[in-house]
Design a protein around this motif. Structure first.
Motif, short mmCIF file in Angstrom:
data_model
loop_
_atom_site.label_atom_id
_atom_site.label_comp_id
_atom_site.label_asym_id
_atom_site.label_seq_id
_atom_site.Cartn_x
_atom_site.Cartn_y
_atom_site.Cartn_z
N SER A 59 0.82 -1.22 0.00
CA SER A 59 0.00 0.00 0.00
C SER A 59 0.85 1.26 0.00
O SER A 59 0.32 2.37 0.02
CB SER A 59 -0.92 0.01 1.22
N TRP A 60 2.14 1.10 -0.01
CA TRP A 60 3.12 2.19 -0.05
C TRP A 60 3.04 3.11 1.17
O TRP A 60 3.39 4.28 1.10
CB TRP A 60 3.01 2.96 -1.36
N GLN A 61 2.57 2.56 2.29
CA GLN A 61 2.75 3.28 3.55
C GLN A 61 4.23 3.24 3.93
O GLN A 61 4.73 4.13 4.62
CB GLN A 61 1.90 2.65 4.64
N LYS A 62 4.90 2.17 3.51
CA LYS A 62 6.35 2.04 3.59
C LYS A 62 6.87 1.79 2.18
O LYS A 62 6.22 1.13 1.37
CB LYS A 62 6.75 0.87 4.48
N THR A 63 8.05 2.31 1.89
CA THR A 63 8.65 2.03 0.58
C THR A 63 9.03 0.55 0.50
O THR A 63 9.73 0.05 1.39
CB THR A 63 9.91 2.88 0.36
N PRO A 64 8.56 -0.16 -0.51
CA PRO A 64 8.89 -1.59 -0.63
C PRO A 64 10.39 -1.82 -0.70
O PRO A 64 11.14 -0.99 -1.24
CB PRO A 64 8.20 -2.01 -1.93
N SER A 65 10.83 -2.93 -0.18
CA SER A 65 12.24 -3.31 -0.25
C SER A 65 12.48 -4.14 -1.51
O SER A 65 11.67 -4.99 -1.87
CB SER A 65 12.66 -4.10 1.00
N PHE A 66 13.57 -3.86 -2.20
CA PHE A 66 13.93 -4.58 -3.41
C PHE A 66 15.30 -5.22 -3.22
O PHE A 66 16.22 -4.60 -2.68
CB PHE A 66 13.99 -3.63 -4.62
N PHE A 67 15.43 -6.46 -3.69
CA PHE A 67 16.71 -7.17 -3.62
C PHE A 67 17.48 -6.99 -4.91
O PHE A 67 18.70 -6.87 -4.91
CB PHE A 67 16.46 -8.66 -3.35
N THR A 68 16.76 -7.00 -6.04
CA THR A 68 17.35 -6.81 -7.35
C THR A 68 16.52 -5.79 -8.13
O THR A 68 15.34 -5.59 -7.84
CB THR A 68 17.39 -8.12 -8.15
N PRO A 69 17.11 -5.12 -9.13
CA PRO A 69 16.34 -4.18 -9.94
C PRO A 69 15.17 -4.87 -10.63
O PRO A 69 15.23 -6.05 -10.98
CB PRO A 69 17.37 -3.68 -10.97
N GLY A 70 14.08 -4.12 -10.85
CA GLY A 70 12.91 -4.66 -11.52
C GLY A 70 11.63 -4.24 -10.85
O GLY A 70 11.59 -3.27 -10.08
N ARG A 71 10.57 -5.01 -11.13
CA ARG A 71 9.24 -4.68 -10.62
C ARG A 71 8.82 -5.54 -9.43
O ARG A 71 7.68 -5.51 -9.02
CB ARG A 71 8.20 -4.85 -11.73
N THR A 72 9.76 -6.30 -8.89
CA THR A 72 9.43 -7.26 -7.83
C THR A 72 10.12 -6.90 -6.52
O THR A 72 11.36 -6.94 -6.42
CB THR A 72 9.82 -8.68 -8.25
N GLY A 73 9.31 -6.56 -5.52
CA GLY A 73 9.85 -6.33 -4.19
C GLY A 73 10.15 -7.65 -3.50
O GLY A 73 9.66 -8.71 -3.89
N TRP A 74 10.97 -7.58 -2.47
CA TRP A 74 11.38 -8.78 -1.74
C TRP A 74 11.40 -8.48 -0.25
O TRP A 74 12.13 -7.61 0.20
CB TRP A 74 12.75 -9.24 -2.22
N TYR A 75 10.57 -9.19 0.48
CA TYR A 75 10.43 -8.95 1.92
C TYR A 75 10.86 -10.20 2.68
O TYR A 75 10.28 -11.28 2.49
CB TYR A 75 8.98 -8.60 2.27
N LYS A 76 11.88 -10.08 3.54
CA LYS A 76 12.32 -11.20 4.35
C LYS A 76 11.44 -11.30 5.59
O LYS A 76 11.27 -10.33 6.34
CB LYS A 76 13.77 -11.02 4.77
N LEU A 77 10.86 -12.48 5.80
CA LEU A 77 10.00 -12.69 6.96
C LEU A 77 10.82 -12.63 8.26
O LEU A 77 11.91 -13.21 8.34
CB LEU A 77 9.30 -14.04 6.87
N TRP A 132 12.28 -0.55 -9.05
CA TRP A 132 13.59 -0.02 -8.70
C TRP A 132 14.51 -0.33 -9.87
O TRP A 132 14.71 -1.49 -10.21
CB TRP A 132 14.10 -0.68 -7.42
N ASN A 133 15.02 0.70 -10.52
CA ASN A 133 15.80 0.52 -11.75
C ASN A 133 16.96 1.50 -11.76
O ASN A 133 16.99 2.47 -12.51
CB ASN A 133 14.89 0.75 -12.96
N PRO A 134 17.95 1.28 -10.89
CA PRO A 134 19.04 2.25 -10.74
C PRO A 134 19.89 2.44 -11.98
O PRO A 134 20.53 3.48 -12.14
CB PRO A 134 19.86 1.66 -9.59
N ASP A 135 19.90 1.45 -12.88
CA ASP A 135 20.71 1.55 -14.09
C ASP A 135 19.90 1.97 -15.31
O ASP A 135 20.45 2.11 -16.41
CB ASP A 135 21.41 0.22 -14.37
N GLY A 136 18.59 2.13 -15.16
CA GLY A 136 17.75 2.54 -16.28
C GLY A 136 17.59 1.50 -17.36
O GLY A 136 17.37 1.82 -18.53
N ARG A 137 17.67 0.21 -16.99
CA ARG A 137 17.59 -0.87 -17.98
C ARG A 137 16.19 -0.93 -18.59
O ARG A 137 15.19 -0.92 -17.89
CB ARG A 137 17.95 -2.20 -17.33
N HIS A 138 16.12 -0.99 -19.92
CA HIS A 138 14.87 -1.05 -20.66
C HIS A 138 13.93 0.12 -20.31
O HIS A 138 12.71 -0.03 -20.28
CB HIS A 138 14.13 -2.37 -20.40
#
Length: 421
Positions: A29-47, A70-76
């Motif tokens: 819900s973006w009350q918190k910024t999602p955590s990302f492990f790698t660039p792309g459209r998929t967040g990753w949350y460790k339980l 999250w796309n720090p290199d601007g890929r695609h």
């Protein structure tokens, strides 16, 4: 910032801790910024509290597909996103079309459905969730479906956006794409991940050497081939066969299929096409494995004679065609290697120059992907029709029809292909 959301699907058999559940909801819900492990459209949350799902298997993380980008290199993309942003209504830049068929067996190239940059349409999120459910019921290891979110205020091409939330048995979303690379290009943590898997299977050779990489690739390849056959027998088709689309479960000592949002129910296509479409998914396996062998970061590792000795192509086949004799499969793998050998040799000669070669020029020197698909299909389809696959019926496309359609599609290029059939 806050996005409105609605939970449309939830796996009632999985009970996360209240803290983990609330944190995941806060991120989608973006009350918190999602955590990302790698660039792309998929967040990753460790339980914070891993959950036992039975047989000593624990889920340790949640995958949040479509939660943003999250796309720090601007890929695609036209610009980089150094800080994660919510899903957008912009179209994600697609690359090459896929090999496929129309409903009567004619061969054609197919472009993927447009996707939102940083997001996923809700109906695709539902597909991922339901497809994972189907695989679980059929004992095909995959990511564990947990929840589907809908964003009622976000649209892409008049379709609502959403998030597919799946649970993983690994704390990190490591995949197998870089297993075959020269280790000087592979992150140390990923190397440790591969080393741990190597120890599980008792492989003595170093993964810095081609022998170790190929020995482990044979095991993973056979598991991958079996999983794709299981996907088809579960009533599904279309799965990207790249090694970047599988994860590993250490407790089960087996790979997991992931990225199931493009997978569809095989019941939607005519009976005539079910067998050939199922086999096409496996050919995608072969293509994506072979195609990575002459990738610039991998090719320096391998010698052709060692590739032939370990024959990972045969291992992939043994997984998929588990109900056929190895001798008939070996004949086909030999022909595929014979086709690929020329291209591999030419790239091997280029050596370090590949790293500086423009991508489009490098691609132009590779084998034509549609010719490779048709080579494998025409070699393997007669064998597939001898299996006990539940996709085969009295209406199935015949081998003669496949050959006729191949000639019609390739035109004069068939003269080249025929040298290897």
């Amino acid at each position: 910032m806050r996005l409105n959301y609605k939970i449309t699907h939830i796996n009632e058999n999985i009970k996360l801790s209240k803290e983990d559940y609330n944190d995941i909801i806060a991120q989608v819900s973006w009350q918190k910024t999602p955590s990302f492990f790698t660039p792309g459209r998929t967040g990753w949350y460790k339980l914070k509290q891993p959950i036992n799902i039975g047989e000593g298997v624990y889920v340790k993380a949640a995958k949040l597909k479509g939660v943003g980008v999250w796309n720090p290199d601007g890929r695609h993309a036209k610009k980089a996103e150094v800080v994660p942003i919510p899903p957008t209504d912009k179209t994600y830049l697609r690359e090459a079309p896929h090999f496929g068929f129309d409903i009567d067996g004619k061969i054609k190239l197919i472009h993927s459905e447009d996707a939102p940059y940083g997001g996923i349409c809700h109906h695709r999120a539902v597909q991922e969730y339901e497809n994972a459910q189907i695989l679980q019921k059929n004992n095909v290891y995959s990511i564990l479906p947990y929840m589907v979110i809908e964003y009622p205020d976000l649209y892409f091409h008049n379709k609502k956006l959403g998030v597919a939330i799946s649970l993983s048995t690994s704390s990190e979303p490591y995949r197998f794409l870089q297993l075959g690379w020269n280790y000087k290009y592979v992150d140390a943590k990923l190397q440790s991940f591969y080393e741990e898997i190597k120890e599980i299977f008792g492989i003595g050779s170093s993964l810095e050497k081609q022998e170790g990489k190929l020995e482990l690739s044979k095991i993973i390849g056979q598991q991958f081939g079996r999983a794709v056959r299981g996907l088809t027998e579960s009533g599904l088709f279309i799965h990207s066969g790249g090694w970047e689309n599988i994860q590993f479960c250490f407790q089960r000592k087996n790979i997991l299929l992931t990225d199931l949002d493009s997978t569809k129910r095989i019941e939607i296509i005519p009976d005539k096409m079910k067998a050939i479409q199922g086999l096409r998914d496996f050919i995608s396996n072969l293509y994506r494995y072979v195609n990575k062998l002459y990738y610039p970061k991998a090719i320096s590792v391998y010698q052709l004679d060692v590739l032939l000795q370990y024959d990972v192509i045969l291992s992939l086949m043994k997984g998929y065609f588990y109900d056929l004799e190895e001798e008939s499969l070996k004949e086909v793998s030999d022909k595929i290697w014979k086709y690929f050998a020329f291209y591999f040799y030419q790239f091997r000669r280029l050596g370090d120059r590949l790293m500086d070669m423009p991508k489009e020029l490098r691609k132009s020197l590779k084998f034509e992907f549609d010719v490779f698909y048709l080579l494998c299909l025409n070699l393997l389809y007669p064998l597939f029709l001898k299996t006990n696959s539940n996709t085969i019926n009295h209406l199935s496309l015949s081998t003669d029809e496949l050959l006729t359609n191949t000639k019609e599609y390739l035109g004069s290029r068939f003269n080249y292909l025929s040298l290897y059939l």
